[in-house]
Write an enzyme that holds these catalytic residues in place. Sequence first.
Site, PDB file in Angstrom:
ATOM      1  CE1 TYR A 117      -3.400   2.810   0.513  1.00  0.00           C
ATOM      2  CE2 TYR A 117      -2.083   3.471   2.411  1.00  0.00           C
ATOM      3  CZ  TYR A 117      -3.091   3.739   1.507  1.00  0.00           C
ATOM      4  OH  TYR A 117      -3.770   4.921   1.572  1.00  0.00           O
ATOM      5  CG  HIS A 171      -4.693  14.250  -1.614  1.00  0.00           C
ATOM      6  ND1 HIS A 171      -4.812  13.368  -2.655  1.00  0.00           N
ATOM      7  CD2 HIS A 171      -5.070  13.552  -0.505  1.00  0.00           C
ATOM      8  CE1 HIS A 171      -5.227  12.204  -2.214  1.00  0.00           C
ATOM      9  NE2 HIS A 171      -5.393  12.286  -0.902  1.00  0.00           N
ATOM     10  CG  ASN A 231      -1.041   9.268   5.006  1.00  0.00           C
ATOM     11  OD1 ASN A 231      -1.332   8.215   5.520  1.00  0.00           O
ATOM     12  ND2 ASN A 231      -1.834   9.899   4.157  1.00  0.00           N
ATOM     13  CE1 TYR A 247     -16.440  33.015  45.947  1.00  0.00           C
ATOM     14  CE2 TYR A 247     -17.476  31.872  44.103  1.00  0.00           C
ATOM     15  CZ  TYR A 247     -17.373  32.123  45.465  1.00  0.00           C
ATOM     16  OH  TYR A 247     -18.205  31.462  46.325  1.00  0.00           O
ATOM     17  NE  ARG A 307     -13.299  35.362  48.122  1.00  0.00           N
ATOM     18  CZ  ARG A 307     -14.123  34.414  48.601  1.00  0.00           C
ATOM     19  NH1 ARG A 307     -13.627  33.315  49.113  1.00  0.00           N
ATOM     20  NH2 ARG A 307     -15.428  34.609  48.594  1.00  0.00           N
ATOM     21  CG  PHE A 327      -3.178   8.418   9.146  1.00  0.00           C
ATOM     22  CD1 PHE A 327      -4.511   8.519   9.530  1.00  0.00           C
ATOM     23  CD2 PHE A 327      -2.754   7.235   8.562  1.00  0.00           C
ATOM     24  CE1 PHE A 327      -5.402   7.483   9.338  1.00  0.00           C
ATOM     25  CE2 PHE A 327      -3.650   6.189   8.363  1.00  0.00           C
ATOM     26  CZ  PHE A 327      -4.976   6.314   8.755  1.00  0.00           C
ATOM     27  CD  GLU A 351      -9.216   8.298   4.120  1.00  0.00           C
ATOM     28  OE1 GLU A 351      -9.639   9.465   4.051  1.00  0.00           O
ATOM     29  OE2 GLU A 351      -8.314   7.853   3.394  1.00  0.00           O
TER      30      GLU A 351
END
Length: 496
Positions: free
Chosen positions: A51, A81, A193, A277, A280, A326, A411
């Site tokens: 792959y 991409h 990746n 508050y 303090r 990834f 995915e």
Amino acid sequence: MLILDPTTIDLATVRRLWAGEPGRLDDESLARVDAAAAAVGRIVAGGATVYGVNTGFGLLAQTRIPADRLADLQRNLILSHSCGLGDALPRHVVRLMIALKLLGLGRGHSGVRRDVIDALQALLDADAMPIIPAQGSVGASGDLAPLAHMVAALMGEGRIDLAGEILAARDALQRLGRDPLSLGPKEGLALINGTQASTAIALDALFIGQRVFDAGIAAGALSVDALMGSIAPFDPRIHAVRGQPGQIEVARRLRALLDGSEINCSHHDCDRVQDPYSFRCQPQVMGASLDLLGHAARTLEIEAGAVTDNPILFPDSDEVISGGNFHAQPIAFAADMISMALCEVGSISERRTSVLVDPKMSRLPAFLTDDGGVNSGLMIPQVTAAALTSENKSLAFPASVDSIPTSAGQEDHVSMAPIAARKAVQIAKNAAGIVAIELIAAAQGVDYRAPLKTSAPLDKVHGLVRSRSPHLESDRYWADEIAGVQALVLDGAFAG
């Protein structure tokens, strides 16, 4: 020149890279890169189906690619991409992103050639930053779109910011005397990746946030003197019996800042029983934020030198293992922690400003101005602080709990880390503005306590504020002064 060993990288070194110091991989890293590249060569020559080396990607992982089309496979991967949108990432973030990619590749488990390392290093050396759109990554499988834009620039596609001049990438490379990069087997996938975009943005948020935190401590201490508040809540015995480390540290810092204050010494026997508050409980609130920032910092320090591409190569045995490094869930959680911590730094700061401008609470002139009515003083700067605080509350909703399936369901769970990280940066900048307004209000309040003087450390804080925002005599144009003090906060001028 920082010599970088990705196996021992620490946050201090990453901060120096973020600040713009040049760096390059050490010789041991380059030897590991060469060994991994040789392993890829052996795998390709052996004809095994692997792959990312000779298959398609995502849902197309079962498609075997012939040897004569492997170069097309890698080039098409990058081009397909490169589909980001939105504003470009800041130059310093892109620079850090490239440095982090070099660190990951330098671990020797990615299989890229030395040519790829040299091409990335050339961008850093020439201050040539690819134009990378900020939107388009869901944080798995890595930061695909942002990293693809980085690689596309090396291939002569897209645009490059060359020392401030925006050029077509091919023209920029020509100026640098470099040919467009041709990618070998696995190299495109190894480059896109990874979590380097999310990590770089999250580190930007962290480093800005640490400066905002320091300024928030200084502002809180100065506000205590402006209010003529008590230092009893910072007594170390209170915090020791609880034991929270951030709380103990914040109380210590507040005591150190207020030590020697004439203002504080003047009201030991006053009739005020307790402060609000937001005054303090500073150790408890700011301490919890400090602990959260520390946890995020540890996660991001580990990620800076991590191997986060896929598949991962083990050159000693020529094994290639597909996994999920990834997936940027650790960065998503870290970025959301930064957001929550800084949201609270801003929230408690705005509340102190609100107290200081309220005469019933502060026993100071209304809105910290004389001749009220004709003058509005800090009335509307406090509104600005309130607006930023409310905006931060909206932004702080965690992105890390969201997911959306991509790649035709292959995915099916993603991290949203880049979205979490970008929100964290905006929250940090907003919080810097909120703290800046408190610093102006607190400096004005301390002025009203004259002739009593604040402590020596807080006098320095007061002087820094006054270098950008003079004492308020009557109403004037505020925006530039507030922005000026905010810039001091972002530059780290109030670091403890």
